[in-house]
Design an enzyme around this catalytic site. Structure first.
Site, PDB file in Angstrom:
ATOM      1  N   ASP A  84       0.919  -1.149   0.010  1.00  0.00           N
ATOM      2  CA  ASP A  84      -0.030   0.023  -0.117  1.00  0.00           C
ATOM      3  C   ASP A  84       0.920   1.314  -0.201  1.00  0.00           C
ATOM      4  O   ASP A  84       2.054   1.264   0.724  1.00  0.00           O
ATOM      5  CB  ASP A  84      -1.125  -0.121   1.255  1.00  0.00           C
ATOM      6  CG  ASP A  84      -0.204  -0.007   2.503  1.00  0.00           C
ATOM      7  OD1 ASP A  84       0.059   1.212   3.144  1.00  0.00           O
ATOM      8  OD2 ASP A  84      -0.062  -1.069   3.127  1.00  0.00           O
ATOM      9  N   ASP A 173      -9.965   3.640   5.989  1.00  0.00           N
ATOM     10  CA  ASP A 173      -8.445   3.729   6.850  1.00  0.00           C
ATOM     11  C   ASP A 173      -9.247   4.297   8.301  1.00  0.00           C
ATOM     12  O   ASP A 173      -9.254   5.532   8.486  1.00  0.00           O
ATOM     13  CB  ASP A 173      -7.406   4.148   6.480  1.00  0.00           C
ATOM     14  CG  ASP A 173      -6.376   4.200   7.284  1.00  0.00           C
ATOM     15  OD1 ASP A 173      -6.421   3.804   8.274  1.00  0.00           O
ATOM     16  OD2 ASP A 173      -5.105   4.610   6.829  1.00  0.00           O
ATOM     17  N   GLU A 175      -7.924   4.560  11.912  1.00  0.00           N
ATOM     18  CA  GLU A 175      -6.833   4.431  13.006  1.00  0.00           C
ATOM     19  C   GLU A 175      -6.711   5.462  13.840  1.00  0.00           C
ATOM     20  O   GLU A 175      -7.468   6.575  13.768  1.00  0.00           O
ATOM     21  CB  GLU A 175      -5.706   4.270  12.310  1.00  0.00           C
ATOM     22  CG  GLU A 175      -5.054   5.046  11.076  1.00  0.00           C
ATOM     23  CD  GLU A 175      -3.808   4.837  10.435  1.00  0.00           C
ATOM     24  OE1 GLU A 175      -2.634   4.775  11.068  1.00  0.00           O
ATOM     25  OE2 GLU A 175      -3.783   4.255   9.282  1.00  0.00           O
TER      26      GLU A 175
END
Length: 285
Positions: A84, A173, A175
């Site tokens: 990624d 994503d 986080e």
């Protein structure tokens, strides 16, 4: 200035202002912040100031540590290697990665509703031209705008999906917050609702259920270890070491494992939990 007719009650100015304010707030919630995640509409954080430094795992490594020099053993079952990337990687040498055995890539497209990676085209199209299966991901900032707004921005700026057999569904994503409070100032219920809005909007616009990137540590701390998404959204989990470790609640298995942030060429390397045929099936929908 209009003249009040006899018998017409006079409304205090402050009452009119209050009513107008309530109406505007209601409209704002309906247009920009669907679902219960819109409860924080009046206290949005500023837009990200260093989105080029935020990538999948950038805050996981910072908060949970990154083991260097220990890579997982070769998989005993069928698997596919991937990477990624984001703007911090610059122009990527895709042919070299392909020759090293990398077969898929996730590319950061957007963050919040204000940032699109300036390297997205080179990375997204370059990985595809090299022969890889590719997908795009969105770095979430749940305190800056609603989930639906961020999903719509992502789809409009590279996060769409096409049934060509080589485009993976988009990934969200989730986080540690790079800009402040770990859980973005939201309660576990607030974060879960925000994600529900994001996933619902993404599916409505693309027809696909998106992938969720998150670490078990952050998930437990910020969602109360919610099991709300495990039956629907494939899990992409970071853990830097020799095994994938404990998974968040709701998932009996992972789909992608980000196993190192210090791999060759671009740092972040991943392993798909299945054969190339299964990876193509995920792309194909």
């Amino acid at each position: 200035m209009p003249v009040l007719r006899s018998g017409t009650p006079h409304r205090p100015v402050h009452s009119l202002a209050t009513a107008a304010g309530a109406l505007l707030a209601t409209v704002a919630l309906l247009l920009g912040l669907p679902g219960t995640a819109g409860a924080a509409a009046g206290r949005h954080a500023p837009e990200p100031t260093h989105p080029d430094q935020d990538w999948a795992g950038s805050q996981v490594a910072r908060h949970e540590g990154a083991t260097t020099g220990i890579l997982p053993p070769p998989s005993l079952t069928a698997s596919a290697e991937g990477v990624d990337v984001s703007s911090h990687n610059g122009n990527v040498a895709w042919s070299a990665l392909w020759n090293s055995g990398v077969r898929f890539a996730y590319v950061k497209a957007t963050e919040s509703t204000s940032y699109t990676s300036p390297y997205f085209a080179q990375q997204y199209n370059g990985s595809y031209r090299s022969g890889m299966i590719r997908g795009a991901y969105h770095f979430a900032t749940p305190d800056t705008s609603g989930g639906a707004a961020q999903a719509a921005y992502f789809v409009a700026h590279g996060g769409g999906w096409s049934k060509d057999g080589r485009t993976l569904p988009g990934a969200l994503d989730m986080e540690y917050n790079p800009y402040g409070a770990t859980c973005y100032g939201l309660s576990p219920t607030g974060l879960v609702d925000w994600m529900k809005d994001w996933f619902a909007t993404y599916k409505a616009r693309t027809g696909r259920d998106a992938v969720l990137y998150t670490s078990t540590g952050w998930w437990k701390q910020c969602t109360g270890n919610s099991a709300a998404f495990g039956r629907i959204n494939p899990l992409w989990v970071p853990r830097y070491g020799s095994s994938v470790g404990e998974l968040p609640a709701g998932w009996g298995f992972h789909t992608i494992w980000q196993y190192t942030s210090t791999g060759p060429a671009v740092g972040d390397h991943n392993r798909f939990n299945g054969s190339m045929d299964r990876l193509r099936a995920l792309a194909d929908g």
